[in-house]
Design a protein around this motif. Sequence first.
Motif, PDB file in Angstrom:
ATOM      1  N   GLU A  93       0.828  -1.207   0.000  1.00 60.11           N
ATOM      2  CA  GLU A  93       0.000   0.000   0.000  1.00 60.11           C
ATOM      3  C   GLU A  93       0.863   1.259   0.000  1.00 60.11           C
ATOM      4  OE1 GLU A  93      -3.740  -1.959   2.467  1.00 60.11           O
ATOM      5  OE2 GLU A  93      -2.333  -0.620   3.442  1.00 60.11           O
ATOM      6  N   ARG A  94       1.970   1.211   0.741  1.00 62.23           N
ATOM      7  CA  ARG A  94       2.866   2.385   0.731  1.00 62.23           C
ATOM      8  C   ARG A  94       3.464   2.610  -0.647  1.00 62.23           C
ATOM      9  NH1 ARG A  94       4.407   0.287   5.835  1.00 62.23           N
ATOM     10  NH2 ARG A  94       6.193  -0.775   4.892  1.00 62.23           N
ATOM     11  N   ALA A  95       3.834   1.499  -1.319  1.00 64.46           N
ATOM     12  CA  ALA A  95       4.395   1.636  -2.662  1.00 64.46           C
ATOM     13  C   ALA A  95       3.357   2.204  -3.631  1.00 64.46           C
ATOM     14  CB  ALA A  95       4.892   0.276  -3.150  1.00 64.46           C
ATOM     15  N   GLU A  96       2.114   1.693  -3.516  1.00 61.62           N
ATOM     16  CA  GLU A  96       1.051   2.203  -4.389  1.00 61.62           C
ATOM     17  C   GLU A  96       0.782   3.675  -4.105  1.00 61.62           C
ATOM     18  OE1 GLU A  96      -2.256  -0.334  -3.737  1.00 61.62           O
ATOM     19  OE2 GLU A  96      -1.379  -2.068  -4.741  1.00 61.62           O
ATOM     20  N   HIS A  97       0.763   4.010  -2.784  1.00 61.14           N
ATOM     21  CA  HIS A  97       0.525   5.409  -2.433  1.00 61.14           C
ATOM     22  C   HIS A  97       1.647   6.303  -2.957  1.00 61.14           C
ATOM     23  CE1 HIS A  97      -0.811   8.857  -0.166  1.00 61.14           C
ATOM     24  NE2 HIS A  97       0.378   8.950   0.404  1.00 61.14           N
ATOM     25  N   LYS A  98       2.888   5.836  -2.843  1.00 57.56           N
ATOM     26  CA  LYS A  98       4.025   6.609  -3.338  1.00 57.56           C
ATOM     27  C   LYS A  98       3.922   6.822  -4.835  1.00 57.56           C
ATOM     28  CE  LYS A  98       9.092   6.543  -3.433  1.00 57.56           C
ATOM     29  NZ  LYS A  98      10.305   5.778  -3.043  1.00 57.56           N
ATOM     30  N   GLN A  99       3.511   5.766  -5.575  1.00 54.10           N
ATOM     31  CA  GLN A  99       3.375   5.888  -7.019  1.00 54.10           C
ATOM     32  C   GLN A  99       2.260   6.862  -7.380  1.00 54.10           C
ATOM     33  OE1 GLN A  99       5.388   4.510  -9.368  1.00 54.10           O
ATOM     34  NE2 GLN A  99       4.265   5.762 -10.807  1.00 54.10           N
ATOM     35  N   ALA A 100       1.143   6.790  -6.592  1.00 52.79           N
ATOM     36  CA  ALA A 100       0.031   7.703  -6.868  1.00 52.79           C
ATOM     37  C   ALA A 100       0.439   9.155  -6.639  1.00 52.79           C
ATOM     38  CB  ALA A 100      -1.171   7.340  -5.984  1.00 52.79           C
ATOM     39  N   VAL A 101       1.196   9.369  -5.547  1.00 51.42           N
ATOM     40  CA  VAL A 101       1.667  10.726  -5.261  1.00 51.42           C
ATOM     41  C   VAL A 101       2.605  11.209  -6.361  1.00 51.42           C
ATOM     42  CG1 VAL A 101       3.065  12.087  -3.662  1.00 51.42           C
ATOM     43  CG2 VAL A 101       1.360  10.499  -2.784  1.00 51.42           C
ATOM     44  N   GLU A 102       3.476  10.318  -6.843  1.00 50.87           N
ATOM     45  CA  GLU A 102       4.406  10.686  -7.903  1.00 50.87           C
ATOM     46  C   GLU A 102       3.664  11.048  -9.182  1.00 50.87           C
ATOM     47  OE1 GLU A 102       7.500  11.165  -7.517  1.00 50.87           O
ATOM     48  OE2 GLU A 102       7.882  11.660  -9.610  1.00 50.87           O
ATOM     49  N   ASN A 103       2.616  10.263  -9.501  1.00 58.33           N
ATOM     50  CA  ASN A 103       1.820  10.567 -10.698  1.00 58.33           C
ATOM     51  C   ASN A 103       1.138  11.926 -10.578  1.00 58.33           C
ATOM     52  OD1 ASN A 103       2.541   8.112 -11.781  1.00 58.33           O
ATOM     53  ND2 ASN A 103       0.692   7.056 -11.102  1.00 58.33           N
ATOM     54  N   LEU A 104       0.651  12.211  -9.360  1.00 53.86           N
ATOM     55  CA  LEU A 104      -0.011  13.491  -9.146  1.00 53.86           C
ATOM     56  C   LEU A 104       0.975  14.647  -9.288  1.00 53.86           C
ATOM     57  CD1 LEU A 104      -2.577  15.019  -8.362  1.00 53.86           C
ATOM     58  CD2 LEU A 104      -1.965  14.655  -5.952  1.00 53.86           C
ATOM     59  N   ARG A 105       2.175  14.460  -8.732  1.00 53.36           N
ATOM     60  CA  ARG A 105       3.189  15.516  -8.859  1.00 53.36           C
ATOM     61  C   ARG A 105       3.559  15.753 -10.327  1.00 53.36           C
ATOM     62  NH1 ARG A 105       6.210  12.985  -4.470  1.00 53.36           N
ATOM     63  NH2 ARG A 105       5.753  14.025  -2.509  1.00 53.36           N
ATOM     64  N   ARG A 106       3.648  14.654 -11.092  1.00 51.79           N
ATOM     65  CA  ARG A 106       4.013  14.780 -12.502  1.00 51.79           C
ATOM     66  C   ARG A 106       2.927  15.555 -13.257  1.00 51.79           C
ATOM     67  NH1 ARG A 106       4.508   9.823 -13.433  1.00 51.79           N
ATOM     68  NH2 ARG A 106       6.722   9.666 -12.885  1.00 51.79           N
ATOM     69  N   SER A 107       1.655  15.255 -12.960  1.00 44.79           N
ATOM     70  CA  SER A 107       0.557  15.961 -13.617  1.00 44.79           C
ATOM     71  C   SER A 107       0.585  17.447 -13.291  1.00 44.79           C
ATOM     72  CB  SER A 107      -0.777  15.335 -13.177  1.00 44.79           C
ATOM     73  OG  SER A 107      -1.860  16.027 -13.740  1.00 44.79           O
ATOM     74  N   GLU A 108       0.887  17.751 -11.988  1.00 48.27           N
ATOM     75  CA  GLU A 108       0.955  19.154 -11.601  1.00 48.27           C
ATOM     76  C   GLU A 108       2.133  19.852 -12.291  1.00 48.27           C
ATOM     77  OE1 GLU A 108       1.214  18.893  -7.401  1.00 48.27           O
ATOM     78  OE2 GLU A 108      -0.954  18.755  -7.109  1.00 48.27           O
ATOM     79  N   ALA A 109       3.230  19.119 -12.478  1.00 50.68           N
ATOM     80  CA  ALA A 109       4.395  19.712 -13.148  1.00 50.68           C
ATOM     81  C   ALA A 109       4.065  20.084 -14.590  1.00 50.68           C
ATOM     82  CB  ALA A 109       5.571  18.734 -13.104  1.00 50.68           C
ATOM     83  N   TYR A 110       3.284  19.222 -15.298  1.00 55.95           N
ATOM     84  CA  TYR A 110       2.883  19.538 -16.676  1.00 55.95           C
ATOM     85  C   TYR A 110       2.084  20.839 -16.700  1.00 55.95           C
ATOM     86  CZ  TYR A 110       4.160  14.717 -17.854  1.00 55.95           C
ATOM     87  OH  TYR A 110       4.811  13.543 -18.037  1.00 55.95           O
ATOM     88  N   LEU A 111       1.136  20.954 -15.759  1.00 58.72           N
ATOM     89  CA  LEU A 111       0.303  22.152 -15.742  1.00 58.72           C
ATOM     90  C   LEU A 111       1.138  23.398 -15.440  1.00 58.72           C
ATOM     91  CD1 LEU A 111      -2.490  23.461 -15.864  1.00 58.72           C
ATOM     92  CD2 LEU A 111      -2.788  22.887 -13.440  1.00 58.72           C
ATOM     93  N   THR A 112       2.082  23.260 -14.475  1.00 68.02           N
ATOM     94  CA  THR A 112       2.951  24.391 -14.127  1.00 68.02           C
ATOM     95  C   THR A 112       3.798  24.821 -15.321  1.00 68.02           C
ATOM     96  OG1 THR A 112       3.052  23.616 -11.844  1.00 68.02           O
ATOM     97  CG2 THR A 112       4.757  25.174 -12.546  1.00 68.02           C
ATOM     98  N   GLU A 113       4.317  23.837 -16.055  1.00 68.79           N
ATOM     99  CA  GLU A 113       5.131  24.143 -17.226  1.00 68.79           C
ATOM    100  C   GLU A 113       4.310  24.866 -18.294  1.00 68.79           C
ATOM    101  OE1 GLU A 113       8.167  23.938 -17.367  1.00 68.79           O
ATOM    102  OE2 GLU A 113       8.758  24.040 -19.471  1.00 68.79           O
ATOM    103  N   ALA A 114       3.053  24.423 -18.478  1.00 69.94           N
ATOM    104  CA  ALA A 114       2.186  25.076 -19.471  1.00 69.94           C
ATOM    105  C   ALA A 114       1.921  26.529 -19.101  1.00 69.94           C
ATOM    106  CB  ALA A 114       0.875  24.308 -19.594  1.00 69.94           C
ATOM    107  N   GLN A 115       1.736  26.790 -17.792  1.00 69.60           N
ATOM    108  CA  GLN A 115       1.496  28.167 -17.358  1.00 69.60           C
ATOM    109  C   GLN A 115       2.748  29.028 -17.549  1.00 69.60           C
ATOM    110  OE1 GLN A 115       0.258  27.475 -13.325  1.00 69.60           O
ATOM    111  NE2 GLN A 115      -1.889  27.187 -13.870  1.00 69.60           N
TER     112      GLN A 115
END
Length: 731
Positions: A126-148
Amino acid sequence: MRNPLRILSIEDDPKDAKLIQDLLETEDIVCEVTRVDTQAGLLASLKQGGIDLILADYSLPSFDGITALKLAMKACPEVPFIFVSGTLGEEIAIEALKIGATDYVLKTRLSRLVPSVLRALREASERAEHKQAVENLRRSEAYLTEAQRLSQTGSFGCNLSTGEMFWSEETFRIYGYDRSTRPAVERVLQRVHPEDRPLVQEQIDRASRGGEGCHVKCRLLLPDDSVKHVRIVAHASKNESGGIEFIGAVMDITATEQAEEKIRQSEMELRQILDFAPQYVAVLGSDRDRLYVNKAMLDYFGFTLEEWQSSDRHKYYHPDDWERLASETQSKFLSGIPHEYEARLLRKDGKYRCFLFRWNPLRDEQGCITRWYAAATDIEDRRQAEQRLQNENVALREEIDRASMFEEIVGISRALHAVLSRVSKVAPTDSTVLITGETGTGKELVARAIHRRSHRSSRAFVSVNCAAVPRDLIASELFGHEKGAFTGATQRRLGRFELAEGGTIFLDEIGELPAETQIALLRVLQEHEFGRVGGSGSLRTNVRVIAATNRNLEAAIAAGTFRSDLFYRLNVFPIEVPPLRERQEDIPVLVDYFIDRYARKAGKSIRGVNKKSLELLQSYAWPGNIRELQNVIERSVIVCDTENFSVDESWLSRQPRSTGSKSQLELSQKLASHEREIIEGALRESGGRVSGPSGAAAKLGIPGSTLETKIRSLKIDKNRFKTAVPPSSGI
């Protein structure tokens, strides 16, 4: 779970490692075990990697389990680490858990190993899955930040009185005009998409009339039929001549709009995925207003999303669970910490099922909570299966308990069996126990036996020797202290009662407690609450108290050094441990037990006991009781050079025989005699009357019932004092 499960076993005994592997494989856990027993072997295995689980003994030939744990935490902190040891004490276990150990299992209770392993692997997954989910969320936010960041912004200015207008080069590029074109409001309207033109015209007219700023988002239709999304922001100000000027910016937000559209599409797809997921998922706002729940949970309740958002949530929780959760989780939500709990939810058919809820907050860049995410797993079937398994094992456990010894309490005498019978009866309860007996009789072993046969056995057993702690520090030791409570209190310290929460606290040498600490302990026993030294609040406690003493507490009460009300609170269930001289038939059994223990420890083979030595041991009075016998046996094993065990007679003859017991008996007799004189004097003054304003109890300042008990225990004939005082005369 990986198949096979790759396990690193830190164990010096190959048989134990094989036993653990066999135990896991009987539960269909196919594993590949690598065993190491040196620090070098451990480092090599950690460097190689590929480990799913670490099982470690504590006692190793060249290093200890804590060292192994620290090395593992440094090399692979994500891998579960479980101690499987026969020598791991409570304090070491607590230290190990603080460092990062997942769990610990005693080799004497290997039945806990499989559940512990499964839980550790599940939590790691569960910790590994949670870590992966958090990483995916950070990556998505990074795309949006880069677009702005890549979006372009142009500036403009306009003087309403002169009609003069200024555009920056970026503004020309955004609107698609050549630099030679004269800037004008008409040029802006010409580029606005026909569908958005009325809105933009309205904003311009209102700003011109009122001298107010404007903020509008619209589309531009360029000559090549391409469409841009822009945001126009402007504010009005007066120039030096008093005229109105507008200063503003136009931002090309096409990339942002496209990115947001993609996110909306992704969210829609994610919702569709969640709707078909078997797990129940909910999203709440920062103030826990209900925003979203997936289709699986709506189907469970028989609600629509709107009905769920407006429903009274406590109606679909089990009433008992709702009251518990309302008190337990409020502080966790307010503190913003992830947490989990179990609760029963009402299904649309009117039946309750149990769920495991896991709550996690989502925070913004400032650390403020913006969302609460909940994942609920239906565990009803698992709980029922666990209950069935527990019921099936009850008979077997009872049989094992009847056949096995009580921890290290060894003996066959009738006196010892009477003690063990009382232990078996009181252990399942939460009653306070007072264990009395001479020094060295094994009072702490009796206390541990009570704890391990109680429903608190999975929680801590905390032992405190009240005589070993300075009188000025005993209150801090038991109840903790706040920072600055006294000189040297540089930080808050938890007391032993807090460390024993949910478990058992053993107060040895209870008769040595100072008076002020006796009052605090009495409050714990009466109100189940205490306060830290230097603190202003009260803390609730759920701890079972077991006390022990080798003193005569009733004599101490008479002498004024021990409170009678505390004595009666402690003496709910008394157990007196007999001295060794009253357990003569246990001496041969104890001798064999200690010889076996110390011979194996010393690597010696002892096959028999010298008959004369055994007779000597049985005839000795043993003033130090079992502790003295243990020391004599250990000393004799050390010097023994043959396979026939013998004891040096001079070791016993030089030791004082019952001196301590005799002195203690003489002291008790003197205290009892003094107490008798005081009570008889009070009875003589009151004419044999015990209770009432003029009775002996009032003169002594104790309750009448207490005095009656004293009179009976000292065998005082109160009737012979009834003529000692002539009856008073008067109207």
